[in-house]
Design an enzyme around this catalytic site. Structure first.
Site, short mmCIF file in Angstrom:
data_model
loop_
_atom_site.label_atom_id
_atom_site.label_comp_id
_atom_site.label_asym_id
_atom_site.label_seq_id
_atom_site.Cartn_x
_atom_site.Cartn_y
_atom_site.Cartn_z
N HIS A 268 -66.63 25.98 46.21
CA HIS A 268 -68.01 25.30 46.15
C HIS A 268 -68.68 25.65 44.91
O HIS A 268 -68.33 25.13 43.94
CB HIS A 268 -68.77 26.10 47.51
CG HIS A 268 -69.98 25.22 47.94
ND1 HIS A 268 -70.19 24.02 47.39
CD2 HIS A 268 -70.79 25.79 48.98
CE1 HIS A 268 -71.50 23.74 48.10
NE2 HIS A 268 -71.65 24.69 48.94
N HIS A 307 -63.31 16.16 45.60
CA HIS A 307 -64.56 16.14 46.31
C HIS A 307 -64.34 15.97 47.70
O HIS A 307 -63.51 14.76 47.85
CB HIS A 307 -65.76 15.57 45.54
CG HIS A 307 -67.09 15.97 46.16
ND1 HIS A 307 -67.61 15.56 47.25
CD2 HIS A 307 -67.91 16.97 45.57
CE1 HIS A 307 -68.63 16.52 47.22
NE2 HIS A 307 -68.99 17.34 46.45
N ASP A 363 -69.15 20.02 38.58
CA ASP A 363 -68.80 21.31 37.98
C ASP A 363 -67.98 21.14 36.84
O ASP A 363 -67.71 22.13 36.34
CB ASP A 363 -68.04 22.21 39.12
CG ASP A 363 -68.96 22.67 40.06
OD1 ASP A 363 -70.18 22.77 39.87
OD2 ASP A 363 -68.75 22.48 41.42
N1 CMC Z 1 -56.49 19.79 41.78
C1 CMC Z 1 -55.12 19.24 42.25
N2 CMC Z 1 -54.98 18.80 43.54
C2 CMC Z 1 -56.08 18.65 44.37
C3 CMC Z 1 -57.25 19.01 44.02
C4 CMC Z 1 -57.40 19.69 42.86
N3 CMC Z 1 -58.70 20.07 42.17
N4 CMC Z 1 -58.20 18.90 44.99
C5 CMC Z 1 -57.48 18.19 45.99
N5 CMC Z 1 -56.11 18.22 45.65
C6 CMC Z 1 -54.95 17.65 46.47
C7 CMC Z 1 -54.58 18.62 47.56
O1 CMC Z 1 -53.66 19.28 46.95
C8 CMC Z 1 -54.08 17.62 48.48
O2 CMC Z 1 -52.79 17.19 48.23
P1 CMC Z 1 -51.65 16.53 49.16
O3 CMC Z 1 -52.19 15.67 50.05
O4 CMC Z 1 -50.55 16.44 48.63
O5 CMC Z 1 -51.55 18.03 50.23
C9 CMC Z 1 -55.13 16.30 48.47
O6 CMC Z 1 -55.55 16.44 47.17
C10 CMC Z 1 -56.36 16.36 49.38
O7 CMC Z 1 -56.89 17.79 48.93
P2 CMC Z 1 -57.86 18.58 50.21
O8 CMC Z 1 -57.75 20.00 49.85
O9 CMC Z 1 -57.45 18.12 51.69
O10 CMC Z 1 -59.43 17.93 49.82
P3 CMC Z 1 -60.60 18.58 50.42
O11 CMC Z 1 -61.74 17.23 50.57
O12 CMC Z 1 -60.48 19.58 51.69
O13 CMC Z 1 -61.09 19.39 49.25
C11 CMC Z 1 -62.20 20.21 47.25
C12 CMC Z 1 -62.22 19.12 48.36
C13 CMC Z 1 -63.49 19.90 46.43
C14 CMC Z 1 -62.15 21.68 47.95
C15 CMC Z 1 -60.90 20.13 46.50
O14 CMC Z 1 -61.05 18.97 45.81
C16 CMC Z 1 -60.77 21.23 45.50
O15 CMC Z 1 -60.24 22.27 45.70
N6 CMC Z 1 -61.28 20.95 44.26
C17 CMC Z 1 -61.23 22.06 43.18
C18 CMC Z 1 -62.70 23.11 43.22
C19 CMC Z 1 -63.86 22.40 42.92
O16 CMC Z 1 -63.80 21.79 41.87
N7 CMC Z 1 -64.76 22.40 43.77
C20 CMC Z 1 -65.86 21.92 43.47
C21 CMC Z 1 -66.50 20.93 44.50
S1 CMC Z 1 -68.03 20.13 43.86
C22 CMC Z 1 -69.22 21.02 44.00
C23 CMC Z 1 -69.75 21.18 45.13
O17 CMC Z 1 -70.34 20.33 45.94
O18 CMC Z 1 -69.46 22.32 45.72
#
Ligand code: CMC
Length: 437
Positions: A268, A307, A363
């Site tokens: 986050h 995101h 971010d």
């Molecule tokens: N790098 C590589 N792969 C990713 C990433 C990433 N940053 N984010 C998601 N994926 C992949 C994930 O491995 C999955 O692949 P598969 O379908 O093959 O298993 C797919 O994309 C969907 O991922 P998810 O975890 O189900 O997506 P989510 O909606 O639960 O997660 C997130 C959203 C923001 C937690 C995630 O994208 C992430 O961890 N990003 C990196 C951390 C980050 O930058 N966070 C800041 C968010 S913006 C500020 C805020 O509002 O807090």
């Protein structure tokens, strides 16, 4: 059958149910009517991580993740960032309308009046170890504020609520700056109420021995824009924490300490800190392809990408990418920007990221800008928490005023053991000895 309804057939019983559809949603409690018999609890929704569950109706922030749209109270984020100050946007988020000049002057004066903290807050902060993380200090001190303002328990009283809001919005920059100064072993700098909100924060952070500290106006403006972009983002993890904790009717300081804790996590508000760590780990532009390969192989994530809601570009990232040049013009170019741009270029062309709709989020660029402005990396989540305080408070009050809300209490699907008897404990020798005496 009504047009705005959903007809469900329960194949277990053959029974038909009609469920109303309002604003694109069905009321989950209506599913409870779907039962196999009188003993059946009724159907529930199973939705870990709230992937498709609306927990409230809100008038504050609108996001269309597919189109990359973000609006506060109907106003596009791009226009607010270009035409308004952070405190005007804060007033918009809390009261629902942009303030007139007169209202804005009065509001700013009130906020700035509340920037000072009790002397014992300083002593409290001095109790932290010299190397304590500023975000840990920040969130604990926010929690401690509840002990200074017992009147904050009157959450049903509008005047009390608004007084706590002024106190919180006024004091979060002071506490943030003190956390930083403590970690550097520097003396605290008292608020300078002759300065605007963000300029005063920069003064409390960076003032040394100057008789009057006047930050560069381009940096003040950049920080103001960063604060506007971070002020609210509807029902994210920390805001849901604020609403969830606040739904127990605890005071707003305690609820906000919980929200700030949620923000601290690297998925986050801690993500911009993680972005910088990642860019440093990559080290050079030449290492970018190898790093991307590792991410695609499942070894770590591309921090600052992806995101839960935005499935096209994050509009805040676009504004920040443009704004980074203005900051670099004053402070010099952050050398990590070249790695960031190359990472973005490769990722935006790569099918792994494109097919998963992974784009830079807010971010990805905010950390580079903060670093160029000389904020240490450990301060990044704190810099997120200062403006988000406004969003948390706006959402908290909306939750309290919403007659449909009650204490937050999700259901669970129990998958543990069935009922079983605790076996009698075999008497151990020592115990047996004690018993024998
Ligand atoms: N790098 C590589 N792969 C990713 C990433 C990433 N940053 N984010 C998601 N994926 C992949 C994930 O491995 C999955 O692949 P598969 O379908 O093959 O298993 C797919 O994309 C969907 O991922 P998810 O975890 O189900 O997506 P989510 O909606 O639960 O997660 C997130 C959203 C923001 C937690 C995630 O994208 C992430 O961890 N990003 C990196 C951390 C980050 O930058 N966070 C800041 C968010 S913006 C500020 C805020 O509002 O807090």
């Amino acid at each position: 059958m009504g047009m705005n309804t959903l007809t469900v057939t329960d194949n277990r019983t053959g029974k038909l149910y009609e469920i109303p559809i309002t604003e694109g949603a069905i009321p989950a409690p209506d599913l409870r009517k779907i039962k196999t018999g009188p003993e059946d609890f009724g159907l529930m929704c199973y939705d870990p991580a709230f992937m498709n569950t609306a927990s409230c109706r809100s008038r504050i922030t609108y996001i269309d993740g597919d189109k990359g749209i973000l609006r506060y109270r109907g106003y596009p984020i791009e226009q607010l960032a270009e035409r308004r100050s952070f405190l005007e946007v804060a007033s918009l988020l809390i009261f629902g309308e942009l303030p007139s000049q007169e209202q804005h002057d009065a509001w700013s004066e009130q906020v700035m009046l509340h920037t000072m903290v009790h002397e014992n807050i300083k002593k409290f902060m001095e109790g932290f170890r010299y190397d304590a993380h500023p975000m840990g200090m920040f969130l604990s001190t926010i929690g401690a504020l509840s002990t200074f303002y017992p009147d904050a328990k009157q959450i049903g009283d509008i005047e009390s609520r608004h007084l706590q809001m002024l106190r919180l919005i006024g004091k979060v920059p002071t506490i943030a700056a003190y956390a930083y100064r403590h970690s550097q072993g520097l003396p605290y700098v008292a608020p300078d109420n002759g300065l605007p909100y963000t300029a005063n924060f920069l003064s409390m952070m960076f003032r040394m021995a100057e008789p009057a500290y006047r930050p560069h106006p381009d940096l003040v403006r950049a920080l103001d824009v960063l604060f506007i972009l971070h002020a609210d983002h509807e029902q994210n993890c920390s805001t849901s924490a604020m609403r969830g904790i606040g739904s127990s009717h605890v005071d707003p300081y305690s609820a906000l300490a919980g929200a700030a804790s949620a923000l601290y996590g690297p998925l986050h508000g801690g993500a911009n800190e993680a972005v910088l760590a990642m860019l440093n780990e990559i080290g050079t532009v030449a290492n970018v392809p190898a790093f991307v390969k590792k991410v695609k192989a499942g070894e770590g994530r591309l921090m600052g990408f992806g995101h839960r809601v935005y499935k096209s570009y994050d509009p805040r990232a676009r504004i920040l990418k443009q704004m980074s040049d203005a900051v670099f013009a004053v402070q010099g170019r952050n050398p990590l920007i070249h790695i960031a741009l190359e990472l973005e270029r490769i990722a935006l062309e790569d099918d792994y990221f494109v097919s998963r709709k992974l784009y830079p989020n807010v971010d990805f660029y905010s950390g580079l800008i903060y670093q160029a402005m000389k904020f240490p990396v450990a301060m990044f989540p704190v810099l997120f928490a200062i403006p988000r305080t406004v969003g948390w408070l706006a959402q908290w009050e909306e939750m309290l005023m919403d007659p449909e809300q009650k204490i937050a209490r999700p259901r669970q699907i129990y998958i543990g053991s069935g009922a079983r008897d605790v076996p009698a404990r075999p008497a151990r020798r020592a115990e047996a000895g004690v018993l024998a005496r």
